[in-house]
Design an enzyme around this catalytic site. Structure first.
Site, PDB file in Angstrom:
ATOM      1  N   ARG A  28      40.010 -33.060  33.012  1.00 50.08           N
ATOM      2  CA  ARG A  28      39.345 -31.822  32.590  1.00 50.08           C
ATOM      3  C   ARG A  28      40.300 -30.702  32.137  1.00 50.08           C
ATOM      4  NH1 ARG A  28      36.354 -28.855  34.746  1.00 50.08           N
ATOM      5  NH2 ARG A  28      34.727 -28.806  33.181  1.00 50.08           N
ATOM      6  N   TYR A  69      32.723 -35.165  36.941  1.00 50.94           N
ATOM      7  CA  TYR A  69      33.552 -35.427  35.754  1.00 50.94           C
ATOM      8  C   TYR A  69      35.035 -35.484  36.133  1.00 50.94           C
ATOM      9  CZ  TYR A  69      29.063 -34.042  33.864  1.00 50.94           C
ATOM     10  OH  TYR A  69      27.717 -33.948  33.614  1.00 50.94           O
ATOM     11  N   PRO A 114      20.350 -32.577  36.795  1.00 50.28           N
ATOM     12  CA  PRO A 114      21.596 -31.910  37.175  1.00 50.28           C
ATOM     13  C   PRO A 114      22.676 -32.903  37.576  1.00 50.28           C
ATOM     14  CG  PRO A 114      20.021 -31.782  38.977  1.00 50.28           C
ATOM     15  CD  PRO A 114      19.327 -32.509  37.859  1.00 50.28           C
ATOM     16  N   GLY A 115      23.888 -32.642  37.153  1.00 49.27           N
ATOM     17  CA  GLY A 115      25.022 -33.484  37.548  1.00 49.27           C
ATOM     18  C   GLY A 115      26.047 -32.641  38.280  1.00 49.27           C
ATOM     19  N   GLY A 163      22.754 -28.813  33.355  1.00 49.61           N
ATOM     20  CA  GLY A 163      23.477 -27.697  32.760  1.00 49.61           C
ATOM     21  C   GLY A 163      23.938 -26.571  33.642  1.00 49.61           C
ATOM     22  N   CYS A 200      53.685 -39.378  30.810  1.00 51.55           N
ATOM     23  CA  CYS A 200      54.621 -38.996  29.756  1.00 51.55           C
ATOM     24  C   CYS A 200      53.910 -38.341  28.581  1.00 51.55           C
ATOM     25  CB  CYS A 200      55.393 -40.235  29.305  1.00 51.55           C
ATOM     26  SG  CYS A 200      56.359 -40.884  30.654  1.00 51.55           S
ATOM     27  N   GLU A 201      53.410 -37.168  28.780  1.00 54.49           N
ATOM     28  CA  GLU A 201      52.736 -36.370  27.751  1.00 54.49           C
ATOM     29  C   GLU A 201      52.936 -34.908  28.129  1.00 54.49           C
ATOM     30  OE1 GLU A 201      50.110 -37.261  25.365  1.00 54.49           O
ATOM     31  OE2 GLU A 201      49.748 -39.352  25.912  1.00 54.49           O
TER      32      GLU A 201
HETATM   33  N1  LLP Z   1      21.528 -34.588  30.853  1.00 59.86           N
HETATM   34  C1  LLP Z   1      22.146 -34.882  29.696  1.00 59.86           C
HETATM   35  C2  LLP Z   1      21.360 -35.433  28.596  1.00 59.86           C
HETATM   36  C3  LLP Z   1      23.529 -34.658  29.572  1.00 59.86           C
HETATM   37  O1  LLP Z   1      24.127 -34.926  28.423  1.00 59.86           O
HETATM   38  C4  LLP Z   1      24.264 -34.123  30.667  1.00 59.86           C
HETATM   39  C5  LLP Z   1      25.704 -33.894  30.573  1.00 59.86           C
HETATM   40  C6  LLP Z   1      23.573 -33.851  31.858  1.00 59.86           C
HETATM   41  C7  LLP Z   1      22.201 -34.085  31.915  1.00 59.86           C
HETATM   42  C8  LLP Z   1      24.248 -33.313  33.092  1.00 59.86           C
HETATM   43  O2  LLP Z   1      24.728 -32.036  32.859  1.00 59.86           O
HETATM   44  P1  LLP Z   1      25.337 -31.162  34.048  1.00 59.86           P
HETATM   45  O3  LLP Z   1      24.206 -30.794  34.981  1.00 59.86           O
HETATM   46  O4  LLP Z   1      26.368 -31.944  34.714  1.00 59.86           O
HETATM   47  O5  LLP Z   1      25.869 -29.971  33.336  1.00 59.86           O
HETATM   48  N2  LLP Z   1      32.770 -34.031  30.907  1.00 59.86           N
HETATM   49  C9  LLP Z   1      32.326 -32.662  30.745  1.00 59.86           C
HETATM   50  C10 LLP Z   1      30.826 -32.519  30.897  1.00 59.86           C
HETATM   51  C11 LLP Z   1      30.043 -33.400  29.966  1.00 59.86           C
HETATM   52  C12 LLP Z   1      28.554 -33.213  30.141  1.00 59.86           C
HETATM   53  C13 LLP Z   1      27.803 -34.227  29.364  1.00 59.86           C
HETATM   54  N3  LLP Z   1      26.397 -34.202  29.542  1.00 59.86           N
HETATM   55  C14 LLP Z   1      33.069 -31.781  31.740  1.00 59.86           C
HETATM   56  O6  LLP Z   1      33.876 -32.288  32.504  1.00 59.86           O
HETATM   57  O7  LLP Z   1      32.889 -30.567  31.739  1.00 59.86           O
END
Ligand code: LLP
Length: 411
Positions: free
Chosen positions: A312, A371, A274-275, A238, A342-343
């Site tokens: 995004r 993402y 974390p992603g 998050g 084409c959008e």
């Molecule tokens: N854990 C769970 C259960 C999740 O659903 C997610 C993200 C994460 C961890 C990783 O979260 P982060 O650290 O990356 O915030 N496509 C969207 C974001 C979708 C996030 C989905 N879940 C974007 O491009 O903003």
């Protein structure tokens, strides 16, 4: 910073990005390994002596080379599908450090995960618990379970990436969790020693995360009192990243330090997922200007990347800074940056004050490492872009550009 101008040329680490754009072609994703490594290590260090595992959220960027390098640093992984598990295993990831999240795991995926010996399942419903119990029983194994709790905390982020309120499909309402554990303690093939949450993504203010952790800490006490031997607490991901020049994102060390203080005396192993905060700022999408045009008052910069390459801006109205690979010294313009799809929704920026880039010049769409490529598609039969990894002075293609033949494979 890993993306920086040297003179008029934009570099990623020690590599001139104009050189990459010229040789790998555009559009093209570029990632800085130094930055990804730095971020992973920052998380690991921030939790210090608190027993912890950093489970990188594979969904943010699942390129095999990145997963392999992260696995080499000792990372665990948060997966949401059988496909992501396959990638992690191919990359040499340790299944004993894998957590499986998601509201809709299929029986086939659960069986694959059980057979691979993953660490735990983050479960989102009683029906899922029953299915995992049955499938684990058939194999004569016990499956570790963390019920994903919906702590009813507002993450104050974009509605599409906010997950911690009652109205969302995710998790089990915090008021019902104790009942779920009490009933599940009767399922003999489940090991109920974990609990998890994730309230949303791209949080620029971390206070909702601390609010959720406070609620989870109290919940752990109640669950233990109810007979569930809780030892692992998964806090989800998050932390946000600064997409806009001037945005301030939470500092990983501060976040970890506070979590450590909150959970020190709880006899818990803490997991985080974390992603974006690991790969987001480490990536850029390189694209070349094809045309300039004016419709009435509006100025358009038409580039060779499109919404199929980076979704995004369209999907979340996300802001990504767009900067030239070579500064040309001309005064800024105000323009829409659009792609060839084409959008009308195919745009990267609207009414943006930006460099006056002319046809043939190239730009970087910044902060696109999370993402970005993973959300790309073949819409309009556009082959997907290559991905390039920079390490110091060197760079290499870690995914080839798709060909027209790739487009029709399987049809
Ligand atoms: N854990 C769970 C259960 C999740 O659903 C997610 C993200 C994460 C961890 C990783 O979260 P982060 O650290 O990356 O915030 N496509 C969207 C974001 C979708 C996030 C989905 N879940 C974007 O491009 O903003």
């Amino acid at each position: 910073m890993e993306f920086q101008y040297r003179g008029n040329e934009l570099y990623c680490e020690g590599v001139n990005l104009s050189d990459v754009a010229g040789r790998a072609g555009t559009p093209c994703y570029v990632y800085s390994w130094a930055m990804i490594e730095k971020r992973y290590r920052a998380y690991d260090a921030a939790f210090g002596d608190l027993p912890h595992t950093v489970c990188y959220a594979v969904k943010a960027n699942s390129n095999l080379s990145l997963l392999r390098l992260l696995a080499g640093l000792g990372a665990g992984f948060d997966i949401v599908s059988g496909g992501e598990l396959f990638r992690v295993l191919k990359a040499g990831g340790d299944p004993a450090k894998v957590v499986f999240s998601g509201v809709g795991k299929t029986a086939v995926e659960i069986e694959y995960a059980l057979d691979s010996g993953i660490f735990s399942f983050n479960c989102e419903s009683e029906a899922e618990l029953a299915l995992i119990d049955e499938l684990a029983g058939r194999r004569g194994v016990q499956a570790r379970i963390a019920v994903r709790v919906n702590p009813d905390v507002d993450a104050f982020t974009h509605p599409y990436i906010s997950t911690g309120l009652r109205e969302h499909k995710f998790g089990v309402d915090i008021s019902e969790v104790e009942g779920v554990y009490a009933r599940a303690l009767g399922l003999k093939n489940l090991l109920l020693d974990s609990v998890s949450c994730h309230i949303g993504s791209q949080l620029l203010d971390a206070s909702p995360l601390f609010e959720a952790i406070e609620k989870m800490r109290a919940l752990v006490g109640r669950l233990r009192a109810g007979g569930a031997p809780i030892r692992h607490l998964d806090l989800g991901g998050g932390l946000g990243v600064p997409y806009r020049c001037g945005d301030e994102a939470p500092v990983i060390a501060d976040y970890g330090g506070r979590v450590r203080a909150m959970l020190a005396a709880q006899d818990l192993h803490v997991m985080i997922e974390p992603g974006r905060s690991i790969t987001g700022e480490a990536g850029a999408l390189l694209s070349r200007v094809l045309y300039r045009k004016r419709n009435g008052e509006k100025e358009f910069v038409i580039v060779d990347a499109a919404m199929n390459d980076l979704l995004r801006p369209v999907l979340y109205h996300a802001h990504h800074e767009i900067i030239p690979l070579t500064k040309n010294g001309r005064p800024d313009i105000t323009a829409d940056v659009v792609g060839p799809v084409c959008e009308s929704s195919d745009f990267f920026a609207r009414d943006r004050v930006m460099a006056d880039v002319q046809p043939g010049e190239a730009v970087a769409v910044c902060t696109a490492g999370a993402y970005g490529f993973v959300l790309s598609s073949n819409y309009n039969s556009r082959p997907r872009t290559p991905e390039v990894l920079v390490e110091g002075e060197a760079w290499r293609v870690i995914r080839k550009r798709e060909t027209h033949e790739d487009l029709i494979r399987g049809e």
